[in-house]
Design a protein around this motif. Structure first.
Motif, PDB file in Angstrom:
ATOM      1  N   LEU A   1      -2.628   0.332 -58.120  1.00 48.24           N
ATOM      2  CA  LEU A   1      -3.089  -1.060 -58.211  1.00 48.24           C
ATOM      3  C   LEU A   1      -2.054  -1.933 -58.914  1.00 48.24           C
ATOM      4  O   LEU A   1      -1.804  -3.068 -58.506  1.00 48.24           O
ATOM      5  CB  LEU A   1      -4.423  -1.139 -58.951  1.00 48.24           C
ATOM      6  N   ALA A   2      -1.446  -1.413 -59.961  1.00 49.78           N
ATOM      7  CA  ALA A   2      -0.467  -2.183 -60.732  1.00 49.78           C
ATOM      8  C   ALA A   2       0.765  -2.523 -59.900  1.00 49.78           C
ATOM      9  O   ALA A   2       1.455  -3.500 -60.189  1.00 49.78           O
ATOM     10  CB  ALA A   2      -0.072  -1.426 -61.993  1.00 49.78           C
ATOM     11  N   ALA A   3       1.040  -1.747 -58.876  1.00 55.70           N
ATOM     12  CA  ALA A   3       2.176  -2.048 -58.011  1.00 55.70           C
ATOM     13  C   ALA A   3       1.963  -3.365 -57.265  1.00 55.70           C
ATOM     14  O   ALA A   3       2.928  -4.059 -56.938  1.00 55.70           O
ATOM     15  CB  ALA A   3       2.391  -0.901 -57.019  1.00 55.70           C
ATOM     16  N   ASP A   4       0.696  -3.728 -57.015  1.00 60.85           N
ATOM     17  CA  ASP A   4       0.396  -4.929 -56.244  1.00 60.85           C
ATOM     18  C   ASP A   4      -0.200  -6.067 -57.058  1.00 60.85           C
ATOM     19  O   ASP A   4      -0.395  -7.158 -56.533  1.00 60.85           O
ATOM     20  CB  ASP A   4      -0.592  -4.577 -55.123  1.00 60.85           C
ATOM     21  N   GLN A   5      -0.553  -5.822 -58.312  1.00 65.50           N
ATOM     22  CA  GLN A   5      -1.206  -6.823 -59.148  1.00 65.50           C
ATOM     23  C   GLN A   5      -0.441  -6.959 -60.465  1.00 65.50           C
ATOM     24  O   GLN A   5       0.043  -5.974 -60.999  1.00 65.50           O
ATOM     25  CB  GLN A   5      -2.652  -6.389 -59.463  1.00 65.50           C
ATOM     26  N   ASN A   6      -0.377  -8.181 -60.998  1.00 63.75           N
ATOM     27  CA  ASN A   6       0.265  -8.392 -62.299  1.00 63.75           C
ATOM     28  C   ASN A   6      -0.468  -7.666 -63.412  1.00 63.75           C
ATOM     29  O   ASN A   6       0.126  -7.286 -64.405  1.00 63.75           O
ATOM     30  CB  ASN A   6       0.335  -9.876 -62.642  1.00 63.75           C
ATOM     31  N   PHE A   7      -1.770  -7.541 -63.242  1.00 64.90           N
ATOM     32  CA  PHE A   7      -2.578  -6.803 -64.207  1.00 64.90           C
ATOM     33  C   PHE A   7      -3.735  -6.140 -63.473  1.00 64.90           C
ATOM     34  O   PHE A   7      -4.124  -6.571 -62.381  1.00 64.90           O
ATOM     35  CB  PHE A   7      -3.097  -7.703 -65.340  1.00 64.90           C
ATOM     36  N   VAL A   8      -4.255  -5.098 -64.086  1.00 61.32           N
ATOM     37  CA  VAL A   8      -5.388  -4.382 -63.520  1.00 61.32           C
ATOM     38  C   VAL A   8      -6.562  -4.530 -64.487  1.00 61.32           C
ATOM     39  O   VAL A   8      -6.474  -4.073 -65.625  1.00 61.32           O
ATOM     40  CB  VAL A   8      -5.069  -2.889 -63.306  1.00 61.32           C
ATOM     41  N   PRO A   9      -7.640  -5.185 -64.064  1.00 61.39           N
ATOM     42  CA  PRO A   9      -8.824  -5.273 -64.917  1.00 61.39           C
ATOM     43  C   PRO A   9      -9.428  -3.876 -65.108  1.00 61.39           C
ATOM     44  O   PRO A   9      -9.449  -3.063 -64.182  1.00 61.39           O
ATOM     45  CB  PRO A   9      -9.777  -6.170 -64.129  1.00 61.39           C
ATOM     46  N   VAL A  10      -9.915  -3.615 -66.316  1.00 56.86           N
ATOM     47  CA  VAL A  10     -10.517  -2.317 -66.631  1.00 56.86           C
ATOM     48  C   VAL A  10     -11.976  -2.555 -67.005  1.00 56.86           C
ATOM     49  O   VAL A  10     -12.282  -3.449 -67.791  1.00 56.86           O
ATOM     50  CB  VAL A  10      -9.776  -1.618 -67.786  1.00 56.86           C
ATOM     51  N   VAL A  11     -12.846  -1.735 -66.409  1.00 58.40           N
ATOM     52  CA  VAL A  11     -14.274  -1.863 -66.664  1.00 58.40           C
ATOM     53  C   VAL A  11     -14.838  -0.528 -67.130  1.00 58.40           C
ATOM     54  O   VAL A  11     -14.286   0.531 -66.852  1.00 58.40           O
ATOM     55  CB  VAL A  11     -15.042  -2.347 -65.402  1.00 58.40           C
TER      56      VAL A  11
ATOM     57  N   PHE B   1     -16.605  -5.599 -68.378  1.00 56.56           N
ATOM     58  CA  PHE B   1     -15.172  -5.837 -68.562  1.00 56.56           C
ATOM     59  C   PHE B   1     -14.761  -5.409 -69.966  1.00 56.56           C
ATOM     60  O   PHE B   1     -15.355  -5.848 -70.946  1.00 56.56           O
ATOM     61  CB  PHE B   1     -14.881  -7.322 -68.345  1.00 56.56           C
ATOM     62  N   ILE B   2     -13.743  -4.550 -70.058  1.00 55.36           N
ATOM     63  CA  ILE B   2     -13.301  -4.107 -71.383  1.00 55.36           C
ATOM     64  C   ILE B   2     -11.838  -4.440 -71.676  1.00 55.36           C
ATOM     65  O   ILE B   2     -11.382  -4.250 -72.795  1.00 55.36           O
ATOM     66  CB  ILE B   2     -13.561  -2.605 -71.616  1.00 55.36           C
ATOM     67  N   GLY B   3     -11.111  -4.959 -70.681  1.00 53.07           N
ATOM     68  CA  GLY B   3      -9.733  -5.355 -70.923  1.00 53.07           C
ATOM     69  C   GLY B   3      -8.902  -5.295 -69.661  1.00 53.07           C
ATOM     70  O   GLY B   3      -9.428  -5.195 -68.553  1.00 53.07           O
ATOM     71  N   ILE B   4      -7.584  -5.354 -69.857  1.00 57.08           N
ATOM     72  CA  ILE B   4      -6.663  -5.289 -68.721  1.00 57.08           C
ATOM     73  C   ILE B   4      -5.520  -4.338 -69.044  1.00 57.08           C
ATOM     74  O   ILE B   4      -5.259  -4.019 -70.208  1.00 57.08           O
ATOM     75  CB  ILE B   4      -6.083  -6.672 -68.353  1.00 57.08           C
ATOM     76  N   ILE B   5      -4.853  -3.936 -67.995  1.00 58.72           N
ATOM     77  CA  ILE B   5      -3.592  -3.211 -68.124  1.00 58.72           C
ATOM     78  C   ILE B   5      -2.550  -4.075 -67.431  1.00 58.72           C
ATOM     79  O   ILE B   5      -2.678  -4.391 -66.240  1.00 58.72           O
ATOM     80  CB  ILE B   5      -3.675  -1.820 -67.474  1.00 58.72           C
ATOM     81  N   ARG B   6      -1.548  -4.485 -68.204  1.00 54.64           N
ATOM     82  CA  ARG B   6      -0.515  -5.350 -67.653  1.00 54.64           C
ATOM     83  C   ARG B   6       0.595  -4.511 -67.022  1.00 54.64           C
ATOM     84  O   ARG B   6       1.041  -3.520 -67.594  1.00 54.64           O
ATOM     85  CB  ARG B   6       0.081  -6.242 -68.734  1.00 54.64           C
TER      86      ARG B   6
END
Length: 134
Positions: free
Chosen positions: A99-109, A115-120
């Protein structure tokens, strides 16, 4: 390694509530210098990511919409051109990396969708750059 290693917790992440308006979104994006931002419903669940492009397309394609009346459009009425996938906290590292390859960040649930945060993506790249050995 687990994805928690990369987690930027919710209390350190800019996000919008589902009740926010288009004006709120633009103001928030400008303030935090993001190009996209997670949107969370009233129960704390991740419902999507809103991007600058989404806002521009809404402005372009809505007759009569101007900067003067952006506060009349709820963010939930803005079509998202790209669907940002989220991962559960216990997901495999490989799933998150895809997912991170295609998105600036990955939302984490959490398992219940909270929602608990993101991975940049930037943090992932920095980690692997520091730890790559020949």
């Amino acid at each position: 390694m687990r994805i928690e290693h990369f987690l930027l917790p919710k209390d350190r992440v800019a996000y919008l509530s589902a009740g926010a308006t288009m004006l709120d979104a633009i103001t928030h994006l400008e303030r935090c210098n993001y190009s996209a931002i997670p949107v969370i419903d009233e129960t704390g669940k991740y419902i999507g990511t809103l991007s600058e492009g989404d806002l521009l397309w809404k402005l372009k394609n809505t007759p009569g919409l101007t900067f003067d009346n952006l506060d009349t459009i709820p963010v939930t009425q803005i079509k998202k051109r790209i669907h940002h996938e989220c991962v559960q906290l216990g997901a495999d590292l490989d799933d998150m990396l895809q997912l991170a390859a295609d998105q600036n960040f990955v939302p984490v649930v959490a398992d219940d969708g909270l929602f608990i945060g993101i991975i940049r993506r930037r943090d992932i790249i920095e980690y692997y750059t520091r730890n790559i050995t020949d």
